[in-house]
Design a protein around this motif. Structure first.
Motif, PDB file in Angstrom:
ATOM      1  N   LYS A  59      32.114  45.618  20.633  1.00  7.12           N
ATOM      2  CA  LYS A  59      33.067  44.977  21.374  1.00  7.12           C
ATOM      3  C   LYS A  59      34.365  44.301  20.723  1.00  7.12           C
ATOM      4  CE  LYS A  59      33.031  40.647  24.371  1.00  7.12           C
ATOM      5  NZ  LYS A  59      34.480  40.446  24.034  1.00  7.12           N
ATOM      6  N   ALA A  60      33.993  44.085  19.429  1.00  7.28           N
ATOM      7  CA  ALA A  60      35.435  43.581  18.615  1.00  7.28           C
ATOM      8  C   ALA A  60      36.307  44.681  18.303  1.00  7.28           C
ATOM      9  CB  ALA A  60      34.855  43.316  17.274  1.00  7.28           C
ATOM     10  N   ALA A  61      35.725  46.148  18.143  1.00 11.34           N
ATOM     11  CA  ALA A  61      36.688  47.239  18.086  1.00 11.34           C
ATOM     12  C   ALA A  61      37.539  47.577  19.322  1.00 11.34           C
ATOM     13  CB  ALA A  61      35.970  48.520  17.554  1.00 11.34           C
ATOM     14  N   ILE A  62      36.674  47.472  20.307  1.00 13.67           N
ATOM     15  CA  ILE A  62      37.217  47.906  21.946  1.00 13.67           C
ATOM     16  C   ILE A  62      38.120  46.786  22.188  1.00 13.67           C
ATOM     17  CG2 ILE A  62      36.761  48.392  24.254  1.00 13.67           C
ATOM     18  CD1 ILE A  62      35.459  50.564  22.654  1.00 13.67           C
ATOM     19  N   ASP A  63      37.894  45.619  21.983  1.00 11.16           N
ATOM     20  CA  ASP A  63      38.800  44.545  22.286  1.00 11.16           C
ATOM     21  C   ASP A  63      40.315  44.719  21.520  1.00 11.16           C
ATOM     22  OD1 ASP A  63      37.102  43.375  23.867  1.00 11.16           O
ATOM     23  OD2 ASP A  63      36.532  41.504  22.771  1.00 11.16           O
ATOM     24  N   ALA A  64      40.033  44.812  20.196  1.00  8.80           N
ATOM     25  CA  ALA A  64      41.338  45.062  19.484  1.00  8.80           C
ATOM     26  C   ALA A  64      42.217  46.161  19.744  1.00  8.80           C
ATOM     27  CB  ALA A  64      40.774  45.299  17.967  1.00  8.80           C
ATOM     28  N   ALA A  65      41.295  47.525  20.222  1.00  2.00           N
ATOM     29  CA  ALA A  65      41.960  48.641  20.632  1.00  2.00           C
ATOM     30  C   ALA A  65      42.907  48.584  21.954  1.00  2.00           C
ATOM     31  CB  ALA A  65      40.794  49.850  20.497  1.00  2.00           C
ATOM     32  N   VAL A  66      42.189  47.909  22.661  1.00  2.00           N
ATOM     33  CA  VAL A  66      42.771  47.908  24.151  1.00  2.00           C
ATOM     34  C   VAL A  66      43.910  47.033  24.054  1.00  2.00           C
ATOM     35  CG1 VAL A  66      42.440  47.178  26.438  1.00  2.00           C
ATOM     36  CG2 VAL A  66      40.692  48.506  25.283  1.00  2.00           C
ATOM     37  N   ASP A  67      43.803  45.954  23.373  1.00  4.24           N
ATOM     38  CA  ASP A  67      45.032  45.115  23.180  1.00  4.24           C
ATOM     39  C   ASP A  67      46.262  45.958  22.742  1.00  4.24           C
ATOM     40  OD1 ASP A  67      43.657  43.013  24.386  1.00  4.24           O
ATOM     41  OD2 ASP A  67      43.216  41.943  22.633  1.00  4.24           O
ATOM     42  N   LEU A  68      45.779  46.537  21.524  1.00  5.02           N
ATOM     43  CA  LEU A  68      47.039  47.437  20.706  1.00  5.02           C
ATOM     44  C   LEU A  68      47.424  48.459  21.725  1.00  5.02           C
ATOM     45  CD1 LEU A  68      48.795  47.629  18.156  1.00  5.02           C
ATOM     46  CD2 LEU A  68      46.885  49.086  17.115  1.00  5.02           C
ATOM     47  N   PHE A  69      46.575  49.265  22.321  1.00 11.55           N
ATOM     48  CA  PHE A  69      46.982  50.246  23.008  1.00 11.55           C
ATOM     49  C   PHE A  69      48.068  49.825  24.130  1.00 11.55           C
ATOM     50  CE2 PHE A  69      45.597  51.886  27.437  1.00 11.55           C
ATOM     51  CZ  PHE A  69      45.944  53.064  27.270  1.00 11.55           C
ATOM     52  N   TYR A  70      47.752  48.711  24.730  1.00 12.11           N
ATOM     53  CA  TYR A  70      48.770  48.152  25.644  1.00 12.11           C
ATOM     54  C   TYR A  70      49.794  47.713  25.244  1.00 12.11           C
ATOM     55  CZ  TYR A  70      45.919  49.296  29.857  1.00 12.11           C
ATOM     56  OH  TYR A  70      44.914  50.019  30.734  1.00 12.11           O
ATOM     57  N   THR A  71      49.922  47.269  24.040  1.00 13.39           N
ATOM     58  CA  THR A  71      51.297  46.789  23.485  1.00 13.39           C
ATOM     59  C   THR A  71      52.115  48.052  23.485  1.00 13.39           C
ATOM     60  OG1 THR A  71      50.020  45.101  22.139  1.00 13.39           O
ATOM     61  CG2 THR A  71      52.194  45.650  21.276  1.00 13.39           C
ATOM     62  N   LYS A  72      51.468  49.138  22.914  1.00 11.98           N
ATOM     63  CA  LYS A  72      52.253  50.466  22.713  1.00 11.98           C
ATOM     64  C   LYS A  72      52.783  50.999  24.142  1.00 11.98           C
ATOM     65  CE  LYS A  72      49.723  52.183  18.698  1.00 11.98           C
ATOM     66  NZ  LYS A  72      50.785  52.028  17.716  1.00 11.98           N
ATOM     67  N   VAL A  73      51.878  50.990  25.175  1.00 14.20           N
ATOM     68  CA  VAL A  73      52.066  51.471  26.564  1.00 14.20           C
ATOM     69  C   VAL A  73      53.256  50.655  27.146  1.00 14.20           C
ATOM     70  CG1 VAL A  73      51.184  51.472  28.913  1.00 14.20           C
ATOM     71  CG2 VAL A  73      49.833  52.296  26.990  1.00 14.20           C
ATOM     72  N   MET A  74      53.229  49.345  26.922  1.00  9.31           N
ATOM     73  CA  MET A  74      54.112  48.361  27.453  1.00  9.31           C
ATOM     74  C   MET A  74      55.622  48.580  26.606  1.00  9.31           C
ATOM     75  SD  MET A  74      52.589  47.498  30.117  1.00  9.31           S
ATOM     76  CE  MET A  74      53.449  46.221  31.214  1.00  9.31           C
TER      77      MET A  74
END
Ligand code: HEM
Length: 192
Positions: free
Chosen positions: A82-97
């Motif tokens: 969970k901790a890894a997925i949470d961190a990854a998705v947050d960073l991923f959307y920072t890049k997407v946005m």
């Protein structure tokens, strides 16, 4: 004064115990599933496994062992749960946005909800036992006119995110292979 205080203390004490008892019983019944997730049979309530604030019950010890073995081998656990997925998705959307090629797709999207849905989808796709409850990928991207180039940009941001978070290259490759399985649905094309 003493006559009033003592019964009052006794009442508060008794209600606290009663309340605490009720909450834990409710929580227990909420978290334990009735059917074994491996064989679909009725569970033995004593045969359980606690994982990420959820208690899973099984019909027998063999099923519990299968569940825990599968979970340990899953990509979800291997990349850090969970901790890894949470961190990854947050960073991923920072890049997407911050990427003008694709951020217009998300202009009117509730991004808090989007983070949460994406965490749930990717977790389940990588083997978390918590089911994804959002829209299926075809319905979620219908009428968006997402092109293959858009898909590659988005997938590229996920790959870059995992690299930045120092996920091992062989695991990144496996995660990206899972993401690639969503391509036809996201583009609205026929299954290849
Ligand atoms: C790379 C694979 C992709 C995955 C795994 C994925 C996953 C998801 C998920 C789980 C949702 C939420 C569904 C729901 O509301 O229940 C969603 C929504 C969305 N996705 Fe994707 N997606 C992918 C690719 C893309 C691409 C390439 C674009 C556009 C360039 C895109 C744009 C959107 C938008 C705008 C929404 C919000 C829809 C809405 O709430 O109106 N996605 N996606």
């Amino acid at each position: 004064m003493k006559k009033i205080t003592l019964p009052l203390i006794a009442f508060i004490f008794a209600s606290t115990i009663a309340f605490a008892g009720t909450v834990s019983a409710e929580e227990a019944s909420k978290t334990v599933n009735e059917k074994c997730p491996i064989k679909g049979k009725d569970v033995n309530p004593k045969c359980t496994y606690d994982f990420e604030d959820q208690t899973y019950a099984f019909c027998c010890g063999d099923c519990r062992t299968k569940f825990t073995d599968d979970l340990a081998e899953s990509l979800y656990s291997q990349i850090g749960g969970k901790a890894a997925i949470d961190a990854a998705v947050d960073l991923f959307y920072t890049k997407v946005m911050s990427d003008k090629r694709v951020n217009h797709f998300f202009e009117n999207v509730n991004m808090k909800r989007q983070h949460s849905k994406q965490k749930s989808f990717i977790s389940a796709a990588l083997g978390s036992p918590v089911p994804y409850k959002g829209k299926d990928m075809r319905a979620a991207h219908a009428n968006m006119d997402v092109t293959e180039a858009d898909f590659n940009v988005i997938a590229g941001h996920l790959q870059a995110t995992l690299e930045e978070l120092k996920v091992k290259p062989d695991l990144i490759e496996k995660v990206m292979a899972v993401i690639a399985t969503t391509k036809d649905a996201v583009l609205g094309t026929k299954k290849s």
